[in-house]
Design a protein around this motif. Structure first.
Motif, short mmCIF file in Angstrom:
data_model
loop_
_atom_site.label_atom_id
_atom_site.label_comp_id
_atom_site.label_asym_id
_atom_site.label_seq_id
_atom_site.Cartn_x
_atom_site.Cartn_y
_atom_site.Cartn_z
N ARG A 181 0.92 -1.31 -0.08
CA ARG A 181 -0.22 -0.19 0.07
C ARG A 181 1.03 1.49 0.15
O ARG A 181 0.82 2.41 -0.63
N ASN A 182 2.11 1.17 0.85
CA ASN A 182 2.87 2.56 0.92
C ASN A 182 3.71 2.68 -0.49
O ASN A 182 3.86 3.91 -0.83
N ILE A 193 -8.95 -3.54 -0.86
CA ILE A 193 -8.14 -3.47 -2.24
C ILE A 193 -9.37 -3.03 -3.09
O ILE A 193 -10.40 -3.77 -3.20
N LEU A 246 -1.94 -5.48 -6.81
CA LEU A 246 -2.34 -5.63 -5.64
C LEU A 246 -3.15 -7.11 -5.74
O LEU A 246 -2.48 -8.28 -4.90
#
Length: 287
Positions: A63-64, A101, A72
């Motif tokens: 995510r970062n 997501i 993802l």
């Protein structure tokens, strides 16, 4: 080869699910996960060691890194495969929605490139500041800009980005075309000489924490907008007009010859950003 990478490779060798391409993608993805878990501080792991804290660490990292929804989902599919093969099917929710997501990449013509550029001068750490400028001027990801070694990468008229710095381990080339790019590289050379933008006394993980802390103090939620800035500047240089997200014409309004130039520019930018799909450029450039 560390124990986790070795045992994951054995797991892949014993379970030949899917096509050869699928098997290759899966093994590469699992090797990347092994490296990322090691960078997160996990040691002495093997394939059967997988548990919730490892899954959380990987999801947080991805995510970062600002990965697309498609990337993802692919990585989660490989992670679920791993969990299934070691008898831990219930470890990861089968619902991507529950994991936060999105179902698809949300694309607008809103310009995200301007969200962070005016805050760069608030970054006080010299290494982090140049890493951020490299992201803006060359479209680098956070890890690439942190591990950057100017003596290796600077080839005069282009940068060579090491596979060990990149997502998926793929090397790539980025042209040096502007005085601003050269000025940023000159500052990097002056600051670190033959070293990298990780100070000698720090590990990558330690410097990544410094990066995150500096960005937070500067009021920056994330730095992905710097890649937007690079993509949009590059698009204008290649086509002669601004990207839709920067106030330029929409793709639908272009003439046939302009649409060809638009497509070719997006192909180039996708490669320079380290993506494999032209479709992803809509996130950076609009449509």
């Amino acid at each position: 080869m560390d124990n986790l990478t070795y045992t994951l490779r054995q797991l892949c060798d014993r379970n030949r699910d899917g096509s050869h391409a699928t098997q290759g993608d899966r093994e590469n993805s699992l090797k990347l996960m092994a490296r990322q878990l090691k960078e997160a501080g996990f040691r002495q792991l093997k394939a059967t060691s997988l548990n919730g804290k490892h899954v959380d660490a990987l999801l947080g990292r991805w995510r970062n890194d600002g990965l697309s929804a498609g990337t993802l989902k692919n990585r989660l599919a490989h992670l679920r495969w791993w969990a299934e093969k070691v008898g831990k099917e219930g470890l990861i929710s089968s619902s991507n929605d529950q994991l936060g997501i999105p179902k698809r990449v949300f694309v607008t013509n809103e310009n995200k490139a301007t969200e962070v550029q005016d805050k760069l001068d608030r970054i006080s750490d010299a290494h982090v500041r140049i890493s951020a400028e490299l992201q803006r001027d060359f479209g680098l990801r956070r890890e690439e800009a942190t591990k950057f070694q100017p003596r290796y990468a600077d080839r005069g008229d282009h940068l060579r980005i090491k596979g060990s710095w990149t997502k998926g381990g793929r090397e790539r080339v980025i042209p040096i075309t502007t005085p601003e790019q050269r000025a940023t590289l000159d500052k990097a050379h002056k600051l670190v000489g033959e070293g990298s933008l990780i100070p000698a006394e720090k590990t990558y993980i330690e410097q990544r924490h410094v990066y995150d802390r500096q960005c937070k103090m500067a009021g920056l939620k994330h730095m992905h907008g710097l890649r937007h800035a690079y993509a949009q500047a590059r698009y204008e240089a290649l086509t002669g007009w601004k990207a839709p997200a920067a106030g330029g014409p929409s793709t639908q309004s272009l003439t046939p010859s302009q649409r060809l130039a638009d497509f070719e520019a997006r192909q180039t930018i996708s490669r320079e950003l380290g993506h494999e799909r032209v479709e992803i450029t809509k996130v950076y450039l609009g449509r």
